[in-house]
Design a protein around this motif. Structure first.
Motif, PDB file in Angstrom:
ATOM      1  N   GLY A 176       0.804  -1.208   0.000  1.00 30.84           N
ATOM      2  CA  GLY A 176       0.000   0.000   0.000  1.00 30.84           C
ATOM      3  C   GLY A 176       0.841   1.263   0.000  1.00 30.84           C
ATOM      4  O   GLY A 176       0.348   2.350  -0.305  1.00 30.84           O
ATOM      5  N   THR A 177       2.110   1.119   0.337  1.00 31.23           N
ATOM      6  CA  THR A 177       3.065   2.220   0.355  1.00 31.23           C
ATOM      7  C   THR A 177       4.458   1.601   0.235  1.00 31.23           C
ATOM      8  O   THR A 177       4.630   0.413   0.524  1.00 31.23           O
ATOM      9  CB  THR A 177       2.912   3.037   1.659  1.00 31.23           C
ATOM     10  OG1 THR A 177       3.546   4.306   1.521  1.00 31.23           O
ATOM     11  CG2 THR A 177       3.482   2.303   2.859  1.00 31.23           C
ATOM     12  N   PRO A 178       5.467   2.334  -0.225  1.00 27.62           N
ATOM     13  CA  PRO A 178       6.780   1.726  -0.437  1.00 27.62           C
ATOM     14  C   PRO A 178       7.366   1.078   0.813  1.00 27.62           C
ATOM     15  O   PRO A 178       7.343   1.652   1.900  1.00 27.62           O
ATOM     16  CB  PRO A 178       7.638   2.909  -0.901  1.00 27.62           C
ATOM     17  CG  PRO A 178       6.671   3.844  -1.547  1.00 27.62           C
ATOM     18  CD  PRO A 178       5.414   3.729  -0.731  1.00 27.62           C
ATOM     19  N   VAL A 179       7.881  -0.137   0.631  1.00 23.72           N
ATOM     20  CA  VAL A 179       8.689  -0.838   1.627  1.00 23.72           C
ATOM     21  C   VAL A 179       9.959  -1.261   0.892  1.00 23.72           C
ATOM     22  O   VAL A 179       9.986  -2.289   0.216  1.00 23.72           O
ATOM     23  CB  VAL A 179       7.964  -2.058   2.226  1.00 23.72           C
ATOM     24  CG1 VAL A 179       8.848  -2.749   3.254  1.00 23.72           C
ATOM     25  CG2 VAL A 179       6.634  -1.652   2.854  1.00 23.72           C
ATOM     26  N   GLU A 180      10.996  -0.453   1.001  1.00 26.67           N
ATOM     27  CA  GLU A 180      12.217  -0.609   0.193  1.00 26.67           C
ATOM     28  C   GLU A 180      13.231  -1.450   0.966  1.00 26.67           C
ATOM     29  O   GLU A 180      14.113  -0.916   1.644  1.00 26.67           O
ATOM     30  CB  GLU A 180      12.791   0.762  -0.147  1.00 26.67           C
ATOM     31  CG  GLU A 180      11.849   1.667  -0.924  1.00 26.67           C
ATOM     32  CD  GLU A 180      11.759   1.311  -2.394  1.00 26.67           C
ATOM     33  OE1 GLU A 180      12.477   0.378  -2.822  1.00 26.67           O
ATOM     34  OE2 GLU A 180      10.971   1.959  -3.112  1.00 26.67           O
ATOM     35  N   VAL A 181      13.123  -2.749   0.847  1.00 29.58           N
ATOM     36  CA  VAL A 181      13.926  -3.656   1.669  1.00 29.58           C
ATOM     37  C   VAL A 181      15.420  -3.452   1.444  1.00 29.58           C
ATOM     38  O   VAL A 181      16.189  -3.308   2.410  1.00 29.58           O
ATOM     39  CB  VAL A 181      13.521  -5.119   1.400  1.00 29.58           C
ATOM     40  CG1 VAL A 181      14.484  -6.079   2.085  1.00 29.58           C
ATOM     41  CG2 VAL A 181      12.091  -5.358   1.881  1.00 29.58           C
ATOM     42  N   ASP A 182      15.860  -3.451   0.204  1.00 30.03           N
ATOM     43  CA  ASP A 182      17.293  -3.330  -0.071  1.00 30.03           C
ATOM     44  C   ASP A 182      17.783  -1.897   0.127  1.00 30.03           C
ATOM     45  O   ASP A 182      18.823  -1.668   0.752  1.00 30.03           O
ATOM     46  CB  ASP A 182      17.593  -3.792  -1.494  1.00 30.03           C
ATOM     47  CG  ASP A 182      17.432  -5.296  -1.668  1.00 30.03           C
ATOM     48  OD1 ASP A 182      17.163  -5.992  -0.666  1.00 30.03           O
ATOM     49  OD2 ASP A 182      17.553  -5.780  -2.812  1.00 30.03           O
ATOM     50  N   LYS A 183      17.054  -0.944  -0.393  1.00 35.13           N
ATOM     51  CA  LYS A 183      17.454   0.460  -0.308  1.00 35.13           C
ATOM     52  C   LYS A 183      17.576   0.922   1.129  1.00 35.13           C
ATOM     53  O   LYS A 183      18.484   1.683   1.480  1.00 35.13           O
ATOM     54  CB  LYS A 183      16.450   1.316  -1.073  1.00 35.13           C
ATOM     55  CG  LYS A 183      16.780   2.801  -1.121  1.00 35.13           C
ATOM     56  CD  LYS A 183      15.732   3.545  -1.937  1.00 35.13           C
ATOM     57  CE  LYS A 183      16.019   5.040  -1.985  1.00 35.13           C
ATOM     58  NZ  LYS A 183      14.973   5.772  -2.766  1.00 35.13           N
TER      59      LYS A 183
END
Length: 413
Positions: A176-183
């Motif tokens: 539903g919104t960004p979840v930037e695991v690597d970043k």
């Protein structure tokens, strides 16, 4: 005994959500055996889809058979050994859950708190990380009990300075919104099924990186019934069998360890839900959630209601509304469900009886659904003696869809 009958509902809670009919259709397919090559192909595809959904290159990305709590418990129970230092910043009910899980795993837990309805400045958390040097920092990204979205993009780097691990509950924010695991350098992340992904509860996508895998595999113990001569028994083995991530790694790898009977129908739902989400496009999906959230807020505000902590790190899929004075919030919710077929949620702890929580998640995040919701919600309030301007609310919702497309600038963390 009579035939099962399910009444029609408009579910506008922060989970569970209404399920996309295409997911329901996928779940009606024939059952396959868990080691049927056709099914193991689906398992492999689900792993690839989960990686894309989390925007990660992690090898380890698979679902836990169980609700999101099972995912959180699997991650905490695998990484936290007795005596390990664990830092939990608590700003709502599900931070308290992390404390519970870490203590049950034997961790030495330190908490830091902020008023419910607010979030932490990341510098404050980083200062505590520098002081404590914990093995694990466990934090909620989207806290549905308060409707807050916690910035976490700088925490991974801070935890890693001391060799620690950042564990994130992204159950409600996922898809539903960004979840930037690597970043954002997140070591282990738990997503959700029954929220923005809009599939039935009971299967939970997770991911974790290689350094996390290396750490938990020091505790690996394969159960005796399937153990081979090459399997060593790790020190201080993980106490849960079912939620042992090291055995689940073997189950979701070419070894296909016979760990448990996989929930095939749930995997069908996961596959279709992720396929639909990725087909829509993650940025488009995130923009849709933000637009719907703002439209609902505009409508409720125009009606004369107050948004709880409006503009203060709101989750773009949960609207928190202050309950009007002299109105019994729980009695109203019951009436709304009974008379109008609409379900919303109350809250917990210090916010119990003070706010309602309205979810606009996944399949529910559509103009038609929130327009119907505002109309029915407003009618129920009028019937309960609360003066609201229903026409103004509906006009505000309609106007929200004539404005330029929302950007993702407010969603980066």
């Amino acid at each position: 005994m009579s035939e099962l009958k399910i009444n029609q509902r408009l579910i506008m809670t922060p989970g569970p959500t209404m399920v996309d009919p295409r997911v329901s259709q996928a779940m009606s397919n024939q059952i396959l055996g868990q080691f049927d090559p056709d099914f193991t192909d689906i398992m492999n595809e689900n792993m690839a889809l989960i990686r894309k959904s989390f925007r990660t290159k992690n090898q380890w990305a698979f679902p836990i058979d169980g609700t999101s709590r099972a995912g959180n418990e699997a991650v905490i129970g695998s990484i936290v050994s007795p005596g390990d230092s664990v830092l939990v910043p608590v700003f709502g009910r599900f931070g308290d859950l992390f404390v519970e899980l870490a203590e049950r795993a034997g961790g030495k837990v330190t908490t830091m708190t902020t008023e419910w309805g607010t979030v932490f400045d990341q510098d404050r958390i980083i200062d505590e990380i520098d002081r404590l040097k914990p093995k694990v920092v466990a934090i909620v990204h989207g806290e549905t009990s308060t409707g807050r979205l916690q910035p976490i993009d700088r925490l991974g780097e801070a935890v890693h300075r001391y060799g620690g691990f950042l564990v994130v509950d992204a159950v409600a924010s996922y898809m539903g919104t960004p979840v930037e695991v690597d970043k954002w350098q997140l070591d282990a992340v738990v997503g959700g099924a029954q929220k923005c992904l809009s599939i039935p509860s009971g299967i939970t996508p997770i991911t974790f990186n290689d350094r996390f895998a290396e750490e938990i595999n020091q505790r690996k113990r394969v159960e005796q019934g399937v153990r081979t001569a090459t399997d060593r028994e790790g020190r201080n083995f993980i106490t849960s069998n079912y939620l042992d991530l090291t055995q689940l790694q073997d189950y979701w790898s070419p070894r296909r360890l016979n760990h448990h009977t996989e929930a095939t129908v749930a995997d069908y739902a996961l596959h279709e839900g992720l396929r639909l989400a990725l087909q829509e496009g993650l940025n488009s999906r995130f923009s849709r959630h933000l637009k719907i959230h703002r439209a609902l807020n505009d409508g409720l505000t125009a009606m004369g209601l107050s948004i709880y902590h409006a503009g203060d790190h709101e989750m773009p899929m949960v609207t928190c509304v202050q309950i009007p004075e002299d109105l019994d919030g729980d009695a109203f919710r019951a009436k709304l469900l009974r008379n109008f077929g609409v379900e919303i949620s109350s809250s917990f702890g210090s916010l119990q009886g003070k706010i309602w929580r309205i979810g606009t998640m996944g399949y529910s995040a559509q103009k038609g659904f929130i327009t119907n919701f505002v109309a029915l919600f407003g009618a129920a309030l009028l019937q309960s003696g609360i003066s609201v301007d229903l026409k103004a609310g509906l006009d505000a919702v309609e106007a929200a869809f004539t404005t330029p497309k929302q950007t993702l600038k407010t969603l980066e963390v």
